[in-house]
Design an enzyme around this catalytic site. Structure first.
Site, mmCIF file in Angstrom:
data_model
loop_
_atom_site.group_PDB
_atom_site.id
_atom_site.type_symbol
_atom_site.label_atom_id
_atom_site.label_comp_id
_atom_site.label_asym_id
_atom_site.label_seq_id
_atom_site.Cartn_x
_atom_site.Cartn_y
_atom_site.Cartn_z
ATOM 1 N N GLU A 88 40.393 41.483 44.418
ATOM 2 C CA GLU A 88 40.110 42.687 45.180
ATOM 3 C C GLU A 88 39.824 42.327 46.650
ATOM 4 O O GLU A 88 38.913 41.562 46.940
ATOM 5 C CB GLU A 88 38.880 43.357 44.547
ATOM 6 N N ASP B 146 34.571 42.464 42.391
ATOM 7 C CA ASP B 146 33.118 42.413 42.565
ATOM 8 C C ASP B 146 32.417 42.841 41.288
ATOM 9 O O ASP B 146 32.925 43.676 40.534
ATOM 10 C CB ASP B 146 32.697 43.382 43.682
ATOM 11 N N ASP C 159 30.162 44.886 40.751
ATOM 12 C CA ASP C 159 29.392 46.122 40.914
ATOM 13 C C ASP C 159 30.227 47.300 40.423
ATOM 14 O O ASP C 159 31.311 47.123 39.896
ATOM 15 C CB ASP C 159 28.973 46.314 42.376
ATOM 16 N N ASP D 94 31.889 49.637 41.952
ATOM 17 C CA ASP D 94 33.205 49.775 42.577
ATOM 18 C C ASP D 94 34.175 48.748 42.013
ATOM 19 O O ASP D 94 35.335 49.045 41.757
ATOM 20 C CB ASP D 94 33.101 49.559 44.092
#
Ligand code: 0RA
Length: 659
Positions: free
Chosen positions: A440, A518, A520, A522
């Site tokens: 990403e 990541d 998290d 998102d």
């Protein structure tokens, strides 16, 4: 060697025995010797199969009209009880074998079904080996039969009776209660999964409307102190099943088309709904067993859908303006359907025996569904028009998609290697040894390029959120830069054969495709977007086990020169505890670094936590259950917003821990 070869062998060795002896001789020894041949495997799948085998008998009682409730209890210690309110296994004397019929059913292989051949036994299928196999593979089993006003009990160990059939009391109900403890010397895995059993019971409830299935887990209690319990019941059967699966989608006809019928001992039930998505979701069953590879029943279904809708469209001039041919696929875009047939003697073919082979079934399904569909279209012209408009849209889109796809694929041939400019390839040209990380963002991509072992690790940075393929039309997908890059980097292409799209993986360049985002919310959303794409357009890669998710750490806890990476809250607390020697006053010298994204790690940290095969954790993406998976993706990516967040946070559901 198949089961029949085995029998043959026994026959020859014991030529002077008659038929009934042969069955008895092949006996439960054979089951213990080669359990995989009878229940598929001795891993967690085989373990769960034991439960299904017992339930199958209860479902036969339901199909015969004698049972409306089945209860499955997972006990502490992972023994199982299956209770039904059927007629109860007969307990009288079996004349030929001079034993209680109960003992015969429980201890003689293949006697698990009904004695009289006329009984229409259809449940089971893939293995359908009967409750005696479960007995053979259990260190302990108890059968309790409520019948003729009495409670009869017999106990067994590894398939052998340890007591005679005893009457222990009176009863005013009928039914069979089977309790068993899977043999730990046979099974590699002994822990039952509530979710796996719940998913199967839910499916059985939809497939057998009117049957209540209850699942109780005595290993766990809820806030009120009661055991975890779930109840599965469907009045509407397959129609409700389709609605359940399409929960996250928007239907385009008011309720599913639901057809039931039968001919020549074959029973057919079909439910179908059209929604505004672009994917086809088709589930098929034979005798309650999921046929993942389809077969003759699915062929009959497709034949009827194409024939009837095409005829209807032609008769009404709806297709007259189209400049290209409508393919049979176009009639199924955005369609969710379940086809369930009951066949007395099913023949299963294919690699995983997941394909129905009985040729007579095609015409039967096609005829029964065809007639009903015709009625539906004649009686519901408004709904019919909506479906036809959808078909025309699908054909137009497919036409555009083919062009877009050809453009992408032709361009690759023209530009030589055709590899995307963003790809930092590895030196190895051996796909088995090579890995690609889909990363990403460009910045994390940069770190990954520095951190990797370039011998066998390639990096493809993806820009931000990739296209939501659940909502986009197909040609948009091939026009999307990130998706084009994935196709060309992996070396796979989509080809059309008989109107079906097939992924050509002959030139696949990596056997590990690792999605790295990541840690998290998102990041997990992006993982899900990429997974949705793989699930809808490159399912084969998931099936073959090539798709993985990287697990970057959440924290780095350090004190002086010592440090630890932590992947969850528990590990973090643990590390703090260790460094403070358990003294909460002693944390001021301890440093906690929270990684909010991959970008916050330096190249070396990324390598040693997330990319180094010796240290990293990868989750392999598997499709344990197609129904579940489809629902998850349509929930996540479809029209309905509320259920999404919870699902994203629980995305571990369709991935398992690996390496
Ligand atoms: C043999 C014959 C009959 C029923 C059953 C077996 C039977 C087996 C199981 C296993 C679990 N639950 C079960 N329920 C029934 C027919 C009995 C009759 O004709 O009365």
């Amino acid at each position: 060697m198949g089961k029949n070869d085995d029998l043959e062998e026994n026959k020859n060795q014991n030529a002077n025995y008659d038929a009934s002896n042969i069955t008895a001789l092949e006996g439960l020894e054979a089951v213990r010797l080669r359990p995989g041949m009878y229940i598929g495997s001795t891993d967690t799948k085989g373990l769960h199969h034991l439960v299904y085998e017992v339930i199958d008998n209860s479902i036969d009682e339901h199909l015969a009209g004698h049972c409306d409730t089945v209860e499955v209890i997972i006990h502490e210690g992972n023994s199982i009880t299956v209770k039904d309110n059927g007629r109860g296994i007969p307990t009288g004397m079996h004349k030929k074998l001079q034993k209680s019929a109960l003992e015969v059913v429980m201890t003689v292989l293949h006697a698990g079904g009904k004695f009289d051949k006329d009984t229409y036994k259809v449940s089971g299928g893939l293995h359908g080996v009967g409750v005696s196999c479960v007995n053979a593979l259990s260190s302990y089993l108890k059968a309790e039969v409520h019948r003729d006003g009495q409670v009869h009990v017999q106990e067994y160990s590894i398939g052998k009776p340890t007591s005679s059939v005893e009457v222990i009391g009176k009863t005013d109900i009928t039914g069979t209660f089977v309790t068993f403890q899977p043999d730990p010397t046979i099974f590699e895995e002994l822990v039952y999964s509530f979710n796996v059993l719940a998913t199967r019971l839910r499916e059985l409830a939809y497939l057998n409307s009117g049957l209540r299935l209850i699942l109780v887990d005595e290993r766990e209690k809820d806030e009120k102190g009661d055991f975890i319990k779930e109840d599965f019941f469907s009045e509407g059967g397959l129609s409700e099943f389709v609605t359940f699966m399409d929960e996250g989608r928007t239907p385009i006809i008011s309720k599913p088309i639901h057809v039931k019928g039968g001919k020549d001992n074959v029973e057919v039930e079909v439910a179908m709904q059209y929604n505004n998505s672009y994917s086809e979701n088709l589930y098929s069953y034979v005798n309650n067993i999921n046929t993942r590879e389809g077969g003759t029943h699915v062929n009959g279904f497709r034949r009827a859908v194409t024939r009837v809708f095409k005829q209807y469209g032609d008769d009404n001039g709806f297709f007259s303006k189209l400049k290209f041919k409508i393919s049979s696929e176009d009639f199924r875009e955005g369609m969710t359907s379940v086809i369930a047939v009951k066949v007395p003697e099913p023949q299963f073919k294919g690699q995983t025996k997941g394909e129905l082979g009985n040729s007579e079934v095609t015409a039967i399904v096609s005829q029964i569904l065809g007639e009903e569909l015709k009625h539906f279209l004649e009686e519901n012209p408004m709904e019919a028009k909506r479906v036809i408009d959808k078909v025309i849209l699908a054909a137009t889109a497919r036409h555009a998609a083919r062009k877009a796809r050809e453009m992408v694929q032709r361009k690759n041939v023209l530009t030589g290697s055709g590899l995307p400019g963003k790809l930092a390839d590895c030196s190895s040209k051996d796909p088995v040894a090579s890995e690609i990380f889909l990363v990403e963002g460009d910045s994390a991509g940069g770190t990954a390029k520095q951190g990797r072992d370039r011998n066998f690790q390639a990096i493809l940075p993806l820009r931000g959120k990739i296209l939501n393929v659940e909502k986009a039309m197909e040609h948009r997908i091939y026009e999307n830069e990130e998706i084009k890059n994935i196709f060309t980097a992996l070396g796979v292409s989509i080809e059309e054969k008989d109107g079906q799209r097939i992924l050509n993986t002959e030139k696949l360049r990596y056997h590990k495709v690792v999605i790295m985002c990541d840690a998290d919310i998102d990041g997990s959303h992006i993982v899900t977007l990429i997974l949705t794409f793989f699930y809808r357009y490159m399912t084969t890669l998931i099936d073959q086990g090539y798709i993985y998710i990287a697990a970057p750490p959440l924290y780095r806890i350090s004190k002086g020169k010592q440090f630890r990476y932590c992947w969850n809250e528990e590990e973090r607390e643990d590390a703090v505890n260790v460094y403070s020697k358990g003294d909460p006053e002693n944390t001021s010298g301890i440093k906690t670094q929270r990684y909010k994204g991959l970008g916050e790690m330096n190249a070396n940290q990324l390598w040693e936590t997330t990319m180094d095969p010796d240290a990293r954790m990868l989750r392999q993406v598997t499709i344990a259950d197609a129904v579940d998976c489809n629902r998850v993706f349509s929930m996540l990516m479809g029209d309905e917003v509320p259920p999404r967040r919870a699902f994203i946070e629980a995305n571990a559901k369709y991935a398992r821990v690996d390496v």
